[in-house]
Design an enzyme around this catalytic site. Structure first.
Site, PDB file in Angstrom:
ATOM      1  N   PRO A 240       0.853  -1.184   0.000  1.00  0.00           N
ATOM      2  CG  PRO A 240      -0.106  -1.119   2.125  1.00  0.00           C
ATOM      3  CD  PRO A 240       0.856  -1.889   1.281  1.00  0.00           C
ATOM      4  CG  ASP A 416       4.851  -1.344   2.960  1.00  0.00           C
ATOM      5  OD1 ASP A 416       3.687  -1.171   3.354  1.00  0.00           O
ATOM      6  OD2 ASP A 416       5.345  -2.470   2.734  1.00  0.00           O
ATOM      7  CG  HIS A 417       0.153   4.036   4.855  1.00  0.00           C
ATOM      8  ND1 HIS A 417       0.638   4.434   6.087  1.00  0.00           N
ATOM      9  CD2 HIS A 417      -0.903   4.847   4.611  1.00  0.00           C
ATOM     10  CE1 HIS A 417      -0.095   5.421   6.562  1.00  0.00           C
ATOM     11  NE2 HIS A 417      -1.038   5.697   5.682  1.00  0.00           N
ATOM     12  NE  ARG A 418       2.505  -3.965   3.562  1.00  0.00           N
ATOM     13  CZ  ARG A 418       3.044  -5.010   2.937  1.00  0.00           C
ATOM     14  NH1 ARG A 418       2.447  -6.189   2.996  1.00  0.00           N
ATOM     15  NH2 ARG A 418       4.157  -4.883   2.247  1.00  0.00           N
ATOM     16  CB  ILE A 420       6.478   4.384   6.904  1.00  0.00           C
ATOM     17  CG1 ILE A 420       7.818   3.663   7.109  1.00  0.00           C
ATOM     18  CG2 ILE A 420       6.648   5.885   7.042  1.00  0.00           C
ATOM     19  CD1 ILE A 420       8.649   3.584   5.878  1.00  0.00           C
TER      20      ILE A 420
END
Ligand code: CAO
Length: 444
Positions: A240, A416-418, A420
């Site tokens: 993501p 990577d929004h998972r 950060i």
């Protein structure tokens, strides 16, 4: 060993139905309740379960035949032991409630199955002396969106296949077991060639014959493009992404770079902004260790790295490659310039080894030598972030009392929004920009 003739049981109000699947082969071992035949009327599909355990022989029907209650289907060679146990089983079963078909299915009558040894028939409720264990025929409504037998539906369920996405090759578009197998095969092949685009459930891009609109030419993609395409699709689909856009004032940094030009030439290297950017990124990775990390394969842990290797996207005639500059934290600006020159030359000559491209922690894609104002780089999985650098340009910047000409460099950080969060993303981005604006901080 006793041989039993298995016949079509009471299938309700149908007197001539199509055999659309024979689910057993000569010599197959079947268990009680195993589906052996799928029948189809104009209203429903029905799966016929076996009444005995044993070996199938002498199959009498094939796909396309019409059958009715009592039609001889095949023989079952039943063990004597099983034979002996059967009446007891049957008694117990007779007390069990009749298994109802699926909610949308038409209610099936509870057929009374008739069984006899050799030369007798199984399925006709004609002999009160034999077991009358109810054996429901599994009906499937024809109104269901996808047209498939219960066995095929069960097969699809086991594989997690949504029947709505499968094209049926059977009569009236019926989905057959082979259609599911082909579907799974095509998904797997799609993942291999398109890096998971089809496996993710994304509808495929429509196939169009472009020649109908004008002249066309087909050019095979280079090996590098095929490989990087697969990798990029995998990263794009699995991560993501969030992209943070930013810009920084590199006037002082560029002045220093130009001041060092002669010295750099003497050392046999060409100094570009990229080496300073690499140093600023490493300072950022040290300050924000979540950026110098990878997610564990199960996505439950973050694996932080204590080394600082930076991948650099290099544009080559055959496509994009990302060689890795090792131990950036331990090298001088000139050493980094040398590494960069060597690796980019190797990349353009097609001489990079797998080792040259492994072990990266974070990547930089610099289009600064070419142009553009911003772009959204794709994270180079399993890394968790990447920096995209665009072309610096002279701009009037307000210093509080007047506009001053400053060299401003746009850049972006995709992450990577998972791993950060947005706040951490912008803190990292700001930190890197501040270190590029004032490279003295890189000495601290
Ligand atoms: N702003 C303004 N000028 C820049 C700049 C920037 N951000 N970055 C580089 N430049 C200048 C350089 O200083 C150099 O100018 P001078 O010769 O006057 O000093 C010129 O642009 C060319 O630089 P370069 O591209 O040769 O060198 P580099 O160190 O910046 O980059 C490399 C090296 C290998 C990264 C680059 O050649 C390259 O291949 N870039 C493309 C990467 C790419 O394709 N990324 C996209 C990936 S996604 O598809």
């Amino acid at each position: 060993m006793a041989k039993i003739q298995f016949t079509v049981p009471d299938i309700g109000d149908f007197d001539s139905v199509d055999v659309i699947e024979v689910l057993v082969n000569e010599g197959d071992q079947v268990q009680v309740d195993d589906s052996v035949l799928t029948l189809e009327s104009d209203k429903a599909t029905m799966e016929v379960p076996s009444t005995h355990s044993g070996k199938v022989s002498n199959i009498q029907v094939k796909v396309g035949d019409k059958v009715a209650q009592g039609t001889y289907i095949f023989d079952i060679e039943v063990d004597e032991a099983e034979q002996a146990a059967e009446p007891a089983k049957a008694e117990n079963k007779a007390e069990e409630p009749v298994k109802q078909p699926a909610p949308q299915a038409a209610a099936a009558p509870a057929p009374k199955l008739h069984e006899q040894t050799q030369s007798s028939s199984v399925g006709l409720p004609t002999d009160a002396s034999v077991s009358n264990t109810p054996k429901p025929v599994n009906h499937q409504s024809m109104g269901a969106v996808s047209h498939a037998s219960p066995a095929v539906r069960a097969f699809a369920r086991v594989l997690g296949v949504d029947l709505a996405g499968v094209n049926g090759s059977g009569s009236k578009g019926r989905v057959l077991k082979s259609d599911i197998q082909n579907f799974v095969k095509s998904v797997m092949q799609g993942q291999a060639s398109a890096g998971g685009a089809q496996g993710s459930g994304i509808p495929p891009v429509p196939t169009i014959d472009f020649s109908q609109f004008g002249e066309t030419e087909e050019i095979e993609l280079s090996r590098i493009k095929k490989l990087s395409g697969k990798h990029l699709s995998t990263a794009w689909l699995n991560i993501p992404h969030v992209t943070q856009f930013d810009e920084c004032d590199i006037t002082e940094m560029d002045k220093f770079r130009k001041d060092m030009k002669a010295q750099a030439e003497k050392a046999g290297v060409k100094l570009t902004p990229l080496v300073f950017i690499m140093k600023a990124v490493v300072a950022g990775l040290k300050a924000f260790p979540n950026f110098n990390a990878s997610l564990s394969p199960d996505g439950q842990k973050l694996i932080r790295k204590g080394y600082y290797n930076i991948g650099i996207a290099v544009d080559t005639p055959n496509g994009l490659v990302v060689p890795v500059v090792r131990d950036v934290d331990q090298k001088s600006i000139f050493e980094l310039s040398r590494d960069l020159m060597e690796l980019s030359t190797k990349a353009r000559d097609g001489k990079l080894s797998p080792k040259d491209m492994s072990g990266g922690c974070f990547s930089i894609s610099s289009l600064g030598g070419i142009g553009g104002t911003q772009f959204t780089p794709i994270v180079n999985a399993p890394e968790v972030a990447i920096m995209g650098v665009s072309k610096a340009s002279m701009q009037p910047v307000w210093d509080g009392s007047e506009f001053k000409p400053r060299l401003v460099m746009p850049y972006s950080i995709s992450y990577d929004h998972r791993v950060i969060d947005g706040a951490e993303g912008v803190r990292f981005s700001t930190f890197v920009g501040q270190h590029l604006a004032d490279i003295r901080q890189l000495l601290l």
